[in-house]
Every structure is written in C-alpha cells, then in structure tokens.
Design a protein around this motif. Structure first.
Motif, PDB file in Angstrom:
ATOM      1  N   PHE A 149      -8.813   7.267 -16.201  1.00 48.18           N
ATOM      2  CA  PHE A 149      -7.439   7.398 -16.671  1.00 48.18           C
ATOM      3  C   PHE A 149      -6.423   7.331 -15.527  1.00 48.18           C
ATOM      4  O   PHE A 149      -5.261   7.706 -15.704  1.00 48.18           O
ATOM      5  CB  PHE A 149      -7.271   8.715 -17.423  1.00 48.18           C
ATOM      6  N   VAL A 150      -6.847   6.865 -14.379  1.00 47.43           N
ATOM      7  CA  VAL A 150      -5.950   6.743 -13.225  1.00 47.43           C
ATOM      8  C   VAL A 150      -4.789   5.809 -13.569  1.00 47.43           C
ATOM      9  O   VAL A 150      -4.986   4.734 -14.146  1.00 47.43           O
ATOM     10  CB  VAL A 150      -6.723   6.211 -11.999  1.00 47.43           C
ATOM     11  N   LYS A 151      -3.551   6.233 -13.197  1.00 42.50           N
ATOM     12  CA  LYS A 151      -2.368   5.413 -13.444  1.00 42.50           C
ATOM     13  C   LYS A 151      -1.956   4.598 -12.210  1.00 42.50           C
ATOM     14  O   LYS A 151      -1.297   3.569 -12.351  1.00 42.50           O
ATOM     15  CB  LYS A 151      -1.195   6.293 -13.870  1.00 42.50           C
ATOM     16  N   LYS A 152      -2.342   5.076 -11.043  1.00 46.23           N
ATOM     17  CA  LYS A 152      -2.021   4.347  -9.815  1.00 46.23           C
ATOM     18  C   LYS A 152      -3.219   4.418  -8.889  1.00 46.23           C
ATOM     19  O   LYS A 152      -3.798   5.494  -8.696  1.00 46.23           O
ATOM     20  CB  LYS A 152      -0.790   4.945  -9.120  1.00 46.23           C
ATOM     21  N   ILE A 153      -3.581   3.290  -8.297  1.00 46.80           N
ATOM     22  CA  ILE A 153      -4.679   3.265  -7.341  1.00 46.80           C
ATOM     23  C   ILE A 153      -4.210   2.571  -6.072  1.00 46.80           C
ATOM     24  O   ILE A 153      -3.552   1.522  -6.119  1.00 46.80           O
ATOM     25  CB  ILE A 153      -5.930   2.563  -7.933  1.00 46.80           C
ATOM     26  N   SER A 154      -4.497   3.209  -4.933  1.00 47.77           N
ATOM     27  CA  SER A 154      -4.091   2.674  -3.632  1.00 47.77           C
ATOM     28  C   SER A 154      -5.324   2.463  -2.772  1.00 47.77           C
ATOM     29  O   SER A 154      -6.209   3.333  -2.709  1.00 47.77           O
ATOM     30  CB  SER A 154      -3.144   3.648  -2.924  1.00 47.77           C
ATOM     31  N   PHE A 155      -5.352   1.315  -2.108  1.00 48.87           N
ATOM     32  CA  PHE A 155      -6.398   1.025  -1.130  1.00 48.87           C
ATOM     33  C   PHE A 155      -5.740   0.938   0.239  1.00 48.87           C
ATOM     34  O   PHE A 155      -4.850   0.114   0.446  1.00 48.87           O
ATOM     35  CB  PHE A 155      -7.106  -0.291  -1.458  1.00 48.87           C
ATOM     36  N   LYS A 156      -6.169   1.789   1.171  1.00 45.82           N
ATOM     37  CA  LYS A 156      -5.616   1.783   2.523  1.00 45.82           C
ATOM     38  C   LYS A 156      -6.739   1.619   3.533  1.00 45.82           C
ATOM     39  O   LYS A 156      -7.737   2.342   3.492  1.00 45.82           O
ATOM     40  CB  LYS A 156      -4.841   3.078   2.806  1.00 45.82           C
ATOM     41  N   GLN A 157      -6.546   0.647   4.420  1.00 46.92           N
ATOM     42  CA  GLN A 157      -7.536   0.348   5.459  1.00 46.92           C
ATOM     43  C   GLN A 157      -8.913   0.084   4.839  1.00 46.92           C
ATOM     44  O   GLN A 157      -9.936   0.575   5.308  1.00 46.92           O
ATOM     45  CB  GLN A 157      -7.609   1.495   6.475  1.00 46.92           C
ATOM     46  N   VAL A 158      -8.903  -0.703   3.786  1.00 46.56           N
ATOM     47  CA  VAL A 158     -10.121  -1.050   3.063  1.00 46.56           C
ATOM     48  C   VAL A 158     -10.529  -2.475   3.420  1.00 46.56           C
ATOM     49  O   VAL A 158      -9.675  -3.344   3.618  1.00 46.56           O
ATOM     50  CB  VAL A 158      -9.890  -0.905   1.538  1.00 46.56           C
ATOM     51  N   LEU A 159     -11.832  -2.714   3.508  1.00 44.29           N
ATOM     52  CA  LEU A 159     -12.369  -4.040   3.818  1.00 44.29           C
ATOM     53  C   LEU A 159     -12.839  -4.707   2.526  1.00 44.29           C
ATOM     54  O   LEU A 159     -13.592  -4.119   1.743  1.00 44.29           O
ATOM     55  CB  LEU A 159     -13.533  -3.930   4.801  1.00 44.29           C
ATOM     56  N   LEU A 160     -12.375  -5.939   2.316  1.00 45.25           N
ATOM     57  CA  LEU A 160     -12.762  -6.722   1.143  1.00 45.25           C
ATOM     58  C   LEU A 160     -13.355  -8.050   1.590  1.00 45.25           C
ATOM     59  O   LEU A 160     -13.033  -8.557   2.666  1.00 45.25           O
ATOM     60  CB  LEU A 160     -11.548  -6.978   0.247  1.00 45.25           C
ATOM     61  N   LYS A 161     -14.207  -8.614   0.712  1.00 45.25           N
ATOM     62  CA  LYS A 161     -14.773  -9.940   0.969  1.00 45.25           C
ATOM     63  C   LYS A 161     -14.622 -10.796  -0.283  1.00 45.25           C
ATOM     64  O   LYS A 161     -14.451 -10.285  -1.397  1.00 45.25           O
ATOM     65  CB  LYS A 161     -16.244  -9.833   1.364  1.00 45.25           C
ATOM     66  N   ASP A 162     -14.692 -12.107  -0.094  1.00 41.08           N
ATOM     67  CA  ASP A 162     -14.583 -13.020  -1.230  1.00 41.08           C
ATOM     68  C   ASP A 162     -15.604 -12.692  -2.306  1.00 41.08           C
ATOM     69  O   ASP A 162     -15.330 -12.817  -3.503  1.00 41.08           O
ATOM     70  CB  ASP A 162     -14.789 -14.470  -0.759  1.00 41.08           C
ATOM     71  N   ALA A 163     -16.780 -12.233  -1.877  1.00 38.74           N
ATOM     72  CA  ALA A 163     -17.858 -11.989  -2.835  1.00 38.74           C
ATOM     73  C   ALA A 163     -17.637 -10.733  -3.663  1.00 38.74           C
ATOM     74  O   ALA A 163     -18.235 -10.588  -4.740  1.00 38.74           O
ATOM     75  CB  ALA A 163     -19.193 -11.888  -2.091  1.00 38.74           C
ATOM     76  N   THR A 164     -16.790  -9.811  -3.195  1.00 38.59           N
ATOM     77  CA  THR A 164     -16.607  -8.549  -3.920  1.00 38.59           C
ATOM     78  C   THR A 164     -15.274  -8.465  -4.661  1.00 38.59           C
ATOM     79  O   THR A 164     -15.118  -7.632  -5.552  1.00 38.59           O
ATOM     80  CB  THR A 164     -16.706  -7.368  -2.936  1.00 38.59           C
ATOM     81  N   VAL A 165     -14.313  -9.317  -4.318  1.00 33.01           N
ATOM     82  CA  VAL A 165     -13.006  -9.264  -4.961  1.00 33.01           C
ATOM     83  C   VAL A 165     -13.088  -9.461  -6.471  1.00 33.01           C
ATOM     84  O   VAL A 165     -12.465  -8.705  -7.238  1.00 33.01           O
ATOM     85  CB  VAL A 165     -12.047 -10.289  -4.314  1.00 33.01           C
ATOM     86  N   PRO A 166     -13.834 -10.448  -7.005  1.00 36.73           N
ATOM     87  CA  PRO A 166     -13.870 -10.628  -8.465  1.00 36.73           C
ATOM     88  C   PRO A 166     -14.340  -9.389  -9.215  1.00 36.73           C
ATOM     89  O   PRO A 166     -13.781  -9.051 -10.264  1.00 36.73           O
ATOM     90  CB  PRO A 166     -14.849 -11.797  -8.648  1.00 36.73           C
ATOM     91  N   GLU A 167     -15.348  -8.689  -8.691  1.00 35.96           N
ATOM     92  CA  GLU A 167     -15.856  -7.498  -9.368  1.00 35.96           C
ATOM     93  C   GLU A 167     -14.812  -6.392  -9.386  1.00 35.96           C
ATOM     94  O   GLU A 167     -14.615  -5.717 -10.405  1.00 35.96           O
ATOM     95  CB  GLU A 167     -17.129  -7.014  -8.669  1.00 35.96           C
ATOM     96  N   ILE A 168     -14.108  -6.217  -8.266  1.00 34.57           N
ATOM     97  CA  ILE A 168     -13.079  -5.176  -8.200  1.00 34.57           C
ATOM     98  C   ILE A 168     -11.945  -5.497  -9.157  1.00 34.57           C
ATOM     99  O   ILE A 168     -11.452  -4.620  -9.885  1.00 34.57           O
ATOM    100  CB  ILE A 168     -12.563  -5.041  -6.750  1.00 34.57           C
ATOM    101  N   VAL A 169     -11.525  -6.763  -9.196  1.00 35.53           N
ATOM    102  CA  VAL A 169     -10.444  -7.158 -10.102  1.00 35.53           C
ATOM    103  C   VAL A 169     -10.850  -6.935 -11.551  1.00 35.53           C
ATOM    104  O   VAL A 169     -10.058  -6.447 -12.373  1.00 35.53           O
ATOM    105  CB  VAL A 169     -10.047  -8.625  -9.852  1.00 35.53           C
ATOM    106  N   SER A 170     -12.085  -7.268 -11.862  1.00 35.23           N
ATOM    107  CA  SER A 170     -12.534  -7.107 -13.247  1.00 35.23           C
ATOM    108  C   SER A 170     -12.583  -5.645 -13.652  1.00 35.23           C
ATOM    109  O   SER A 170     -12.375  -5.313 -14.827  1.00 35.23           O
ATOM    110  CB  SER A 170     -13.919  -7.755 -13.425  1.00 35.23           C
ATOM    111  N   ILE A 171     -12.839  -4.755 -12.694  1.00 34.62           N
ATOM    112  CA  ILE A 171     -12.821  -3.320 -12.993  1.00 34.62           C
ATOM    113  C   ILE A 171     -11.392  -2.845 -13.209  1.00 34.62           C
ATOM    114  O   ILE A 171     -11.096  -2.119 -14.157  1.00 34.62           O
ATOM    115  CB  ILE A 171     -13.497  -2.533 -11.849  1.00 34.62           C
ATOM    116  N   LEU A 172     -10.478  -3.268 -12.326  1.00 38.74           N
ATOM    117  CA  LEU A 172      -9.092  -2.819 -12.414  1.00 38.74           C
ATOM    118  C   LEU A 172      -8.422  -3.290 -13.700  1.00 38.74           C
ATOM    119  O   LEU A 172      -7.606  -2.573 -14.295  1.00 38.74           O
ATOM    120  CB  LEU A 172      -8.299  -3.312 -11.194  1.00 38.74           C
ATOM    121  N   GLU A 173      -8.743  -4.496 -14.151  1.00 36.91           N
ATOM    122  CA  GLU A 173      -8.028  -5.056 -15.297  1.00 36.91           C
ATOM    123  C   GLU A 173      -8.403  -4.398 -16.613  1.00 36.91           C
ATOM    124  O   GLU A 173      -7.677  -4.556 -17.613  1.00 36.91           O
ATOM    125  CB  GLU A 173      -8.261  -6.568 -15.371  1.00 36.91           C
TER     126      GLU A 173
END
Length: 753
Positions: free
Chosen positions: A221-245
């Motif tokens: 039920f989070v209304k705002k999520i912040s990522f600070k000093q986080v490392l992302l890769k092309d291979a993991t971005v789609p999964e994270i986006v699909s979770i957030l959406e």
C-alpha cells in the motif's frame, strides 16, 4: 554557554565528561562533537526540564542504567555516532515524553533479546543501525504502534526474523539501507500495509533471479517509493517496472543519485499494463555511463499517459523522443533542467502533439542558444503558463518571436542578453531578466505585475507607462543613483520596490518624496556609504516598510559632535583613572626598568666603589647624615657609603644616578619610615634594587626600620616593600640608648656579609 532561552551549546569543546552544574532550568543541551566516553548517573540528575539532549559524535561506550531517569520531559535524544556496543531498555524506560531517538552509527550488532523501546509510547522518529548491525529479532519493536519516520541502516543486516516490523501498525516514512535482497524481501512482507513512503538506499538490483523475491511488493500500500544510490541493470529494470505498475496505491516514484548499467536494451519486454495510480516521476542525477547510446524508450511509452509531473534533471538528457512526448498526454509539469538539450533537440522533443497538457516547463541550465527557435518549438503548447529558460546562453535576441498565447511567467535570468526586444511576449504577468547585461528597459507589457531586473547595468528606473499594472519590482545591484519624482509617482499600483545595493546619492529632498509617496507600501533601498544629506528627514506620510538609513547618513553634524564629545569624555575618564592608579608613574617606571634591563645584571668587582648605597627620604636626612654616616664611616675599618646628596654625579639623569649607584655598591641600605613610603624617588630606588639585585637571589638589600610603619600607611604601589618586609629580616632602630650599640653591631655585620 547558555542563552536566554536556556539553550546550552557545549559542542566541539574537547570535553571528556559531561560538565557538572547542569541546572534544572536548562531545556536544550548540545554536547555533540566532544570526547565523552561515559555517562554517569549523577551527570543529568538535575536536568528535570531538559527537552533536547544532543550527544552525537562522541566516544560514548557506557551509560549508567539510571543516567536518564530524571529526564521525564525529554523529547529528543541523539546518541548517534558513538561506541555503544549494546542497547539497554533500562536507559529509556523513564523517557515517557521522548519523540525522537537517534541511535545510528554505533557498534551494537543487535537490539537485544527484547524491545529497548517498549516504554516509549510517544516515539515519533527512530534512527537505528550501523555497519556492524546484523540482526533484528521478533519483539525488538514491541511497544511501538506508530512512527512518523523509521530509518534502519542495515548495510550488513543478515538475519531478520519475520514479523519483527509487523508490530508497527503505521510508518509514514521508512528509510532502509540494505544489501541483501533476501532480507529486503522479508522486510517488505512486514511493511506491506503499514508504510506510506518507502525509501530504499544503497542496494543493488543486478541479478534477475533475485527480482522474483521482490514481487511481494506488488501488493504493498506504499504511496511513494524512493530509490537513492541504487544500482540498476538492463536485465532487472523490466521486472522492477512491472512490480511498480501494479502497486495499488503508488502515486510517486523517485530515483535520486542512482546508477544504470545499460543502454535501455531491455531483454524482457515491459508489459504495457499501465499503472492507474502513478502520477509523479522524479529522476535526479541518474548516472548512465553510455548515455549517448541510450535507446528511444519505446518499451515504456505505453506507461506514461497518466503522468502529471515528471522531473528528469542532472541526467545528461540530450533528447526526448517525439513519440515519447506524444504519449505524455496528462503531463502538466516537466522539469528537464541541468541537462544537455540544444535548440535542435528541443525542436524534436517538443514536436507537434507532444506535451499537449503541459502548463509548467523548466529548461534552465541546458545548451539553448537561439531564443527565436526556442519560442517557435514551444509555440504549439496551448496550455503553457510558466517557462523557465534561465542559465542558457542566448545573447542577442530577435525582434519577433512566436510564443504560446497562454504564457504568463517567463524566466530569462542569466542568459547573456544585452538588450530586450519585442521578442518578449506581451501576455506576461511575471518577467525575470536578472543577471544580464541590460542598460535599459522599455518594453510595452500591459499585464505585467512583477518585474525582476536585479544584477544589470540600469542607470534609471523603467518607465511606468508601458507597465501600468506593475505591483512589485526588483532593481537590486544596478547602477541607479537617484529617482525623479515623476518616475516614482508614475507607479500607481506599486506595493514593493527593491532598489538596494545601488549607487544612490541621498539628498533629503529625494528621500522626502520617497517617504511621502502614497502609492508605495514597502521600499527596500539599502543605502550604501556614498551620498550627501544635510538636513533631518521627517518620516511622515504613507508607511514605508524597510528603508535602511543610518544615523550618520542624514545627521552627519550631530553624529560628528556626539563622537567628539564621546572621545573627550573617554580621554577625561582615562586621565582620571590614570591619576587615581598612578598609571603615568608606572609607565615612567617601566621605561626606566627597560633601560636598566639592557645593562649587565651585576657590575664587575673592580667597579664596586661603595659598601652600601643608602636609600632614604629627605625628611630623614638628619638621622642618616648626622648619626648613621658618622657611626659607619668613622668605624674601624670605615665603611664607604653612597648618599644621593653627596655622591650623585651633577647633571646626570637622576634615574641613571640611582641605577649606577646601586650597581656600584655591595649592598643597598633602605632607611624605612613614614616619610620613605611617601617618597616617589624612594620607590624608584626600591624597585631598581629589586630588579637588579633581588632577582639574583642574594641578600643585597638591608632594611632599617627607623620608626614603626602601619601597614595601611604603605601605599599600594609599594607592593615590593610589602613583599620584602614579609620575607626578609629587618633591623629596627631602638630609641633606648643602651640597645643602640647592639643595633650598630648587627648593621655592621650585615654590611660585611
């Protein structure tokens, strides 16, 4: 270290312990950045009204169990960045009013077997963790139901018992620093329904297989999520986006100072299941090493149509694909500041059909250089109200530009514009052209209400006729030296004028009409030192909010007279004090002493001419010259005495005579009496004898007390005489004749010693 509000600042004083004497009236005590190692039970016992206690950045390793027992009113306790190896529940059990507790940056590995915070019913913010923090157990947060802010620094957190954070029913802002995806997943399960704003720091989303562990977040039920000093890769971005959406209540997504390893070539296509809740996307300082190879983001175009606010700054953006802009159908606010957008790329980014609902656009700190092309690129934005294109490099601007008809706020500050033209849209209500090279302003802007012209080269105020509705104007840091009455009175609706930091020449006639101007509610002038004013200024008429005039500026004669009178008074006071405390005498004495110090401390034996130099008052000369001299100089063998009336060299400075005579004598014989202590020259002789002989730790001084002297009769400046009489044996002249022979015998023995 305490002020009137009972705030005591003892920080950075090198203290090894909490200073004693802390009273009950103190409300805030700052002991940060010291070297305190231990808090004792009695240290804070009296501080019953303390509300803030700052002990961060010390070396505290131990705290007595009852150290905080009297701090029932304490609201903030900061013990961060110390050396606490464990946390004791006993420390906090009496802190019933505590709202903010900072414990991060110590050396404890866990929070103990139970909850250290079970009695803290009013706790609002809690900061925990350190590089050694490794374990969170069930029950560690027992007693806490609500927190406004919880910060857990768990970079090395490896053991988390499920359910530990579930005891907290609501957390407004949760900051968590983790490295283990497994632990992060377990924590997320306990925070699904309690956290409003989740801030994730210093974690690496780099292994695709681990991303499945984060799917639990999709029901959060989070209304705002912040990522600070986080490392992302092309291979993991789609999964994270699909979770957030699919997060049901997520509105804001924020990425600050993150790093993306990739070029947008996402191997797994992002599903276009557009989030129905996300409205705000903020990306600040996203590092993409090969940003110039980044793709056109077609994969995410379908996710953007509901976004209303997007910020992408400090991210080296040089182009927004036209198709992406056209999908931002609901976008009202766009901040692309501090990027690499140029004139050509802006034309492509703001293509026809792009950003159709945009109202606010920030393009400051980019690479724009052609104002005509910029205006044309944005002219189709039919809803645009505010445009910030400051800190670009436009230089010369054309006479004609094509702007959106709805534009009301335009910021062109720091754009190297030497002259304004009719390129500026007439629809503006607010115009900022500060920090350029403008020498004049004469634009026709009938709707303008606020005008900012600071840091230019203006020598006169803008004319009021072309800007009749002006309410506020800033002409700070220009080259204005005066206003004419006509110029000033022409601004009928002016409420605020900031004309500080100019070159005004202050005549009282000029100031008078400023203060009498009925239309001005507030004037900021801030007069510098350069002006003339010869008569007082009557402050009547309409209110002027803040005209900064010093007394010197319009009452120079009065100020000079007062200063002169004050100087004379100070001189008289110094003279009176000097007379009372013999300052002149001490100065003369010091000069003579410095002269004497240059000479050898003791004359060679061949230069000794006398057995004794006799220091006496002129009023005692009858006894000295007729009795003592006859007795000593006619003795067998005779003594050679030096008397100032007989043996001083005529024409020589008396101080030099005194010094030479003392140095050429084995002894100095002082004949003490009431007259002696009233004699200034006797004081010289006594002091020189002390300087030249007593400092050698010998017995060169002989004291003869001719008559009893009351201690109160000795002036304060005879401090050395008091010291000598308290430390040396002296001979006292007996009035009885039968005892005088013993006196002479003892005196002769002293002279021969």
């Amino acid at each position: 270290s305490c002020d009137a509000t009972q705030l005591c600042n003892c920080s950075s004083m090198g203290l090894d312990f909490i200073p004693p004497g802390i009273m009950g009236k103190i409300t805030e005590l700052n002991l940060a950045h010291n070297k305190i190692k231990h808090i004792r039970s009695q240290d804070l016992q009296q501080a019953v009204n303390l509300r803030v206690l700052l002990l961060q950045s010390n070396e505290i390793s131990s705290i007595d169990e009852d150290s905080f027992c009297s701090l029932g009113k304490l609201e903030l306790l900061d013990l961060s960045n110390n050396s606490l190896a464990h946390l004791s529940p006993v420390w906090f059990e009496h802190l019933l009013s505590l709202q903010h507790l900072h414990l991060q940056g110590n050396s404890y590995r866990d929070l103990g077997e139970s909850s250290p915070f079970s009695r803290l019913r009013n706790l609002s913010s809690l900061y925990l963790g350190n590089p050694q923090f490794s374990t969170i157990r069930q029950g560690n947060f027992e007693g806490i139901v609500f927190l406004d802010k919880l910060w857990i620094d768990g970079g090395n957190l490896s053991q988390y018992e499920p359910g530990s954070l579930k005891l907290i029913k609501k957390i407004n802002h949760m900051i968590i620093n983790l490295q283990s995806i497994n632990v992060f997943s377990a924590v997320l399960r306990d925070l699904l329904y309690s956290v409003t704003w989740l801030e994730v720091r210093e974690i690496a989303f780099s292994i695709p297989a681990e991303m499945r562990l984060l799917r639990v977040m999709s029901s959060s039920f989070v209304k705002k999520i912040s990522f600070k000093q986080v490392l992302l890769k092309d291979a993991t971005v789609p999964e994270i986006v699909s979770i957030l959406e699919v997060m049901p209540k997520l509105v804001d997504v924020e990425m600050i100072d993150c790093r993306l390893l990739g070029t947008g070539q996402w191997k797994i296509q992002i599903q276009a299941n557009q989030s129905q809740t996300v409205r705000v996307l903020i990306i600040d300082k996203l590092s993409i090493e090969k940003f110039y190879l980044f793709t056109d983001l077609q994969a995410v175009e379908g996710l953007l149509s509901l976004l209303t606010k997007v910020t992408v700054k400090n991210t080296k953006v040089f182009l927004v694909p036209c198709s992406l802009s056209q999908h931002l159908l609901s976008l009202q606010y766009l901040d692309l500041s501090a990027n690499l957008l140029g004139d050509q790329s802006l034309e492509h980014s703001a293509c026809q059909g792009g950003w159709p609902s945009l109202q606010t656009l920030n393009l400051s700190q980019n690479s724009l250089s052609d104002l005509e092309m910029t205006s044309t690129s944005l002219s189709h934005l039919s809803n645009l109200i505010l445009l910030d294109i400051s800190q670009n490099n436009f230089g010369e601007i054309p006479d004609v530009c094509d702007w959106p008809e709805t534009l009301k706020y335009l910021n062109l500050s720091s754009t190297q514009i030497p002259k304004l033209t009719t390129c500026i849209p007439p629809t503006l209500e607010v115009l900022d052209v500060s920090a350029n090279n403008l020498r004049e302003f004469g634009l026709q802007l009938p709707f303008l209400k606020e005008l900012y012209l600071a840091k230019n080269q203006l020598k006169t105020l803008p004319g009021a006729a072309p800007i009749p509705n002006l309410v506020a104007m800033s002409v700070r840091r220009n080259k204005l030296n005066s206003f004419s009455r006509e110029e000033f009175e022409s601004f009928k609706k002016m409420e605020l004028l900031d004309a500080s930091d100019n070159n005004f020449i202050c005549s009282c006639e000029f100031l008078s009409f400023i203060h009498h101007q009925a239309g001005i509610a507030q004037v900021l002038v801030g007069w510098p030192d350069r002006y003339v004013c010869d008569s007082p200024l009557a402050l009547r008429g309409a209110q002027v909010g803040a005209v900064h005039l010093s007394l010197m500026e319009c009452h120079r004669s009065l100020v000079v007279s007062l200063v002169c009178a004050l100087v004379v008074l100070v001189i008289l006071i110094l003279v009176a004090v000097g007379y009372k405390y013999h300052v002149v005498w001490y100065l003369r004495m010091t000069w003579a002493w410095l002269q004497a110090k240059r000479k050898p401390k003791r004359a060679p034996p061949k230069d000794i001419c006398y057995d004794a130099f006799v220091s006496y008052s002129q009023n005692d000369s009858d006894w000295v010259e007729n009795i003592m001299v006859r007795e000593l100089e006619q003795a067998c063998p005779p003594f050679r005495l030096c008397l100032h009336r007989r043996d001083f060299v005529p024409g020589k400075w008396i101080v030099d005579n005194i010094i030479d005579s003392i140095e050429k004598s084995h002894k100095t014989l002082f004949v003490l009496s009431e007259h002696f202590v009233q004699s200034e020259w006797c004081k010289y002789e006594l002091d020189f004898s002390h300087f030249r002989l007593f400092d050698e730790n010998n017995d060169a001084a002989i004291l003869v007390l001719l008559e009893p002297i009351q201690s109160q009769a000795i002036p304060k400046r005879f401090c050395k005489l008091r010291k000598i009489m308290n430390t040396k044996t002296y001979l006292e002249w007996p009035p009885e004749e039968e005892q005088q022979q013993m006196f002479w015998f003892n005196l002769k023995i002293a002279l021969k010693s």
